[in-house]
Design an enzyme around this catalytic site. Sequence first.
Site, short mmCIF file in Angstrom:
data_model
loop_
_atom_site.label_atom_id
_atom_site.label_comp_id
_atom_site.label_asym_id
_atom_site.label_seq_id
_atom_site.Cartn_x
_atom_site.Cartn_y
_atom_site.Cartn_z
CE LYS A 60 8.98 -3.51 35.66
NZ LYS A 60 8.95 -4.82 35.09
CG HIS B 244 5.66 -0.30 36.13
ND1 HIS B 244 5.75 -0.86 34.97
CD2 HIS B 244 5.69 -1.23 37.09
CE1 HIS B 244 5.60 -2.16 35.05
NE2 HIS B 244 5.72 -2.49 36.43
CB SER C 281 2.81 -3.25 37.74
OG SER C 281 2.26 -4.10 38.57
C1 PLP Z 1 6.30 -2.95 40.40
C2 PLP Z 1 7.51 -3.82 40.22
N1 PLP Z 1 8.46 -4.01 41.07
C3 PLP Z 1 9.27 -4.99 41.06
C4 PLP Z 1 9.26 -5.73 39.68
C5 PLP Z 1 10.53 -6.70 39.49
O1 PLP Z 1 11.42 -6.20 38.56
P1 PLP Z 1 12.32 -7.29 37.98
O2 PLP Z 1 11.65 -7.63 36.60
O3 PLP Z 1 13.53 -6.62 37.71
O4 PLP Z 1 12.58 -8.41 38.69
C6 PLP Z 1 8.45 -5.69 38.80
C7 PLP Z 1 8.37 -6.21 37.53
O5 PLP Z 1 7.56 -6.88 36.86
C8 PLP Z 1 7.35 -4.39 39.10
O6 PLP Z 1 6.43 -4.40 37.95
#
Ligand code: PLP
Length: 414
Positions: free
Chosen positions: A243, A212, A184
């Site tokens: 996203k 992502h 990310s």
């Molecule tokens: C790699 C990754 N996993 C999980 C999440 C968590 O997702 P959510 O926004 O649905 O809680 C994010 C969000 O930023 C993320 O970037």
Amino acid sequence: MSDLFNKCREYQDAKRVQAAGIYPYFRPIESTLGSSVVTHGKRRVMIGSNNYLGLTHHPQVQAAAKAAIDQFGTGCTGSRFLNGNLVLHEELEKELARFLKKEACLVFSTGFLSNQGALSTLVGRNDVIYSDRENHASIIEGTQVALGDTVKFRHNDMSDLERVLNHTREKYEGAVIVADGVFSMSGDIFDFEKAATLSKKYDCKLYVDDAHALGVLGPQGQGTEFYFGSAAKADLIVGTFSKSFASIGGFVAGEAEVLHYIKHKCRPFIFSAAMPPAAAATVLECLRIVQQEPQHLENLWKNARKMKQGLTELGYNTLKSQTPIIPLLLGDDLAAFSFTQRLYEEGVFATPVVRPAVPEGCALIRTSYMASHQDQDLDYVLNVFEKLGKEFGIIGNVGRQTELAALAHVHFGA
Ligand SMILES: Cc1ncc(COP(=O)(O)O)c(C=O)c1O
């Protein structure tokens, strides 16, 4: 004894940045127009969003969300386990499992809860998690709540993963290798095929967080497995709808028996209210659109390639980014805050990434691009980056660029 709240009253870090007039967080958005936003009364090009396909403003997606409110109201007012399970959730699980070619899928209220819940439910006292050092905070949270141990390996470094497997695997019963499919912050892609080989060799499950990658990688945006297009498969795919899928919610996909177990044992699933109707309907519509309208994915990659090339040519260090997430390595936190503030003043909305999310002295501006960005907006952004790159002594400064390249190499393997 001491006052529990003392640490709050003594906490000055954010206040110092606020006092310096370079605080970049919690900027209230007055309206969004897709790839731009209005804040403090002014339109700014948004290059800090995860709305990769731009589907939040797709007319069919908005219509589906509105229709779901008419049919089900605004909220589920309870957990799926009890009173909040809608036909929409179940349809979404079926459609998503089919899209990802997995036996089954379980939809959670957020991606964060999906990671925290899946890891803490599956990893028992005698088990182990092998976790990439750059994994998302929700995975780290999962590793901390899980009863088993966690062993970290160097970011996306399969020889380091093999080293730690070799040293530790025999001590444990069950094991799982966990990584983001697309990281990310640095925007690079997990070395999935080598990890899959290691997972077989050392008898581990392979768990990929495609937050992502969903909507971004693979011929229709099905994610990391499909990007590699090989026979290798992950045992579990976790993801989010916050996203590319334009809403909120998360999921775990994999073997039906495993999801049945999680469904009946996982506290963050059972004791948290269900994803709202409008969100479930939004995601279902997004799933249809990604399969019927390939132009969004094509535009996303066209824009990502243009910006990677433009920013690299200007002289920025973009680490090993291979995706629409393009970080710009700047150095210290103060430089990143000041740079972000200047971007904002010039009409560009981006966010900095500072300690502890990155090592000390390795602050970044995390930029990310969308299918709905127009060429004129992206050209404008590149012009602003050219101006600020000179202002901050990066462009045209070979010495500084060499220092940043050394930092990128040491801390990000770039
Ligand atoms: C790699 C990754 N996993 C999980 C999440 C968590 O997702 P959510 O926004 O649905 O809680 C994010 C969000 O930023 C993320 O970037």
